[in-house]
Design an enzyme around this catalytic site. Structure first.
Site, short mmCIF file in Angstrom:
data_model
loop_
_atom_site.label_atom_id
_atom_site.label_comp_id
_atom_site.label_asym_id
_atom_site.label_seq_id
_atom_site.Cartn_x
_atom_site.Cartn_y
_atom_site.Cartn_z
N GLU A 22 -42.12 -10.38 -17.80
CA GLU A 22 -41.19 -9.65 -16.93
C GLU A 22 -39.91 -9.42 -17.72
OE1 GLU A 22 -40.28 -11.66 -13.16
OE2 GLU A 22 -38.22 -10.90 -13.26
N GLU A 77 -29.49 -6.63 -13.45
CA GLU A 77 -29.59 -7.62 -12.38
C GLU A 77 -28.24 -8.30 -12.19
OE1 GLU A 77 -32.48 -10.73 -13.03
OE2 GLU A 77 -32.81 -10.97 -10.88
#
Ligand SMILES: *[C@@H]1O[C@H](CO)[C@@H](O)[C@H](O)[C@H]1NC(C)=O
Ligand SMILES: *[C@@H]1O[C@H](CO)[C@@H](O)[C@H](O)[C@H]1NC(C)=O
Ligand SMILES: *[C@@H]1O[C@H](CO)[C@@H](O)[C@H](O)[C@H]1NC(C)=O
Length: 331
Positions: free
Chosen positions: A141, A146
């Site tokens: 991932e 973020e």
């Protein structure tokens, strides 16, 4: 090097005059542009429960379009949180959108131009990629954008199977917050890099009209992320000068190295955009209680449930996502 620059300068001038072409790259070829309606055709709307335990209700595509939580025009793609309704205790959470690309990509350069990202207390938006084969964390991932709550800085990180450690010191502008990418250690914190720019995330990013994030996913080099503010010299006519970007120091660099062999941890990835609320990061008591958001509500969940109007700025506004492949690796 001189030759590269000379060719680039010439090509760039030509592009500006032609006004319809992107600045070309000497090492990558544009394979697809996602703009406006392309997102409707090339992504699926995920409605499963948030695996990070957010106070969110991911709605399907028809509902998102009907309620204007997804909006498209010829030039924009918008994904937003509901900002009109209170959430009942028995509800799954605040309505929001999570989309997943239908295509998966091996080595590629992803160029995302956004004018707005979700901001505000309780928000936890992310732009990331995920192995098409899995199961997670097999195949890896990559979290490109973020952050949570009122944070001003972006955090880019990897999450992998065991035996993936990043060197503490490497050629990047950001600061390493953790070096183990292994999901089974440090409560799945991943190996993160905090960006130096105060406007790389949230309200500051939105105030200047956003900018461009570039992620290079390369089996020979590893993974790099650049943040390019809207007013950067690395842009020409609003478009990134890709060759100059690739020569510049990235904000975050995750090299393939003797303690993390890229090919053992990463394969073809799908692209994901989401926006959850609270959950394991934004809503954890140790994070919520120390943020200034705690003055607004005792818990993150009560804030989400009772304050719909606080989510008016909780939206993604995407100008384009362009995907390039290395020259010589064209399918
Ligand atoms: C994306 O969507 C457009 C239609 O808007 C389509 O022409 C294109 O082939 C799709 N595929 C990919 C890989 O983006
Ligand atoms: C839907 O969202 C778009 C983008 O934010 C906005 O411009 C438009 O006015 C909204 N439409 C309605 C009916 O609220
Ligand atoms: C966080 O704040 C809530 C509400 O004031 C309190 O009940 C809880 O014990 C606090 N938790 C921590 C870890 O400080």
């Amino acid at each position: 090097m001189y030759t590269r620059y000379a060719i680039l300068a010439f090509a760039s001038l030509f592009t500006v005059n032609a006004q319809s072409l992107l600045p070309p790259s000497l090492s990558y070829n544009l394979i697809v542009s996602h703009i406006g309606h392309d997102f409707l055709a090339n992504y699926s709307w995920e409605t499963t429960d948030d695996p990070t335990n957010g106070r969110v209700d991911y709605v399907d595509k028809a509902t998102a379009l009907k309620d204007n939580l997804t909006f498209v025009s010829d030039r924009k793609f918008v994904m937003r949180a509901d900002s009109t309704k209170k959430v009942a205790k028995s509800d799954r959470g605040r309505a929001s959108v999570r989309i997943h690309s239908l295509e998966a990509y091996d080595d590629a350069l992803f160029v995302l131009d956004i004018s707005h990202m979700p901001e505000g207390c309780a928000t936890w938006p992310a732009w990331w990629t995920l192995s098409a084969n899995g199961p997670w964390p097999h195949g890896g991932e990559i979290d490109v954008i973020e952050g949570v709550n009122l944070g001003p800085r972006n955090l880019a990180s990897l999450h992998t199977t065991s035996d993936c450690i990043m060197p503490k010191v490497r050629t990047q502008k950001g600061s390493t917050s953790s070096t183990s990418c292994d999901t089974s250690v440090n409560d799945n914190q991943g190996c993160g890099v905090s960006f130096p720019e105060q406007d790389s995330y949230g309200a500051g990013f939105n105030a200047m009209g956003g900018g461009i994030y570039i992620m290079e996913k390369s089996s020979t080099k590893g993974i790099s992320v650049w943040f390019i503010p809207r007013d950067s010299l690395l842009l020409l006519g609003g478009e990134p000068l890709l060759d100059l970007v690739l020569l510049s120091t990235p904000d975050a660099y995750f090299p393939t190295n003797e303690n993390c062999d890229y090919s053992k941890h990463f394969d073809a990835h799908n692209i994901v955009f989401d926006q959850t609320f609270c959950g394991d990061w934004a809503g954890s008591e140790s994070v919520w209680n120390v943020s200034t958001c705690a003055a607004k509500a005792p818990t993150c969940q009560s804030f989400v449930d009772n304050n719909p109007h606080e989510f008016a700025d909780a939206y993604w506004e995407i100008n384009s996502l362009r995907i390039y492949q290395p020259l010589g690796l064209l399918r």
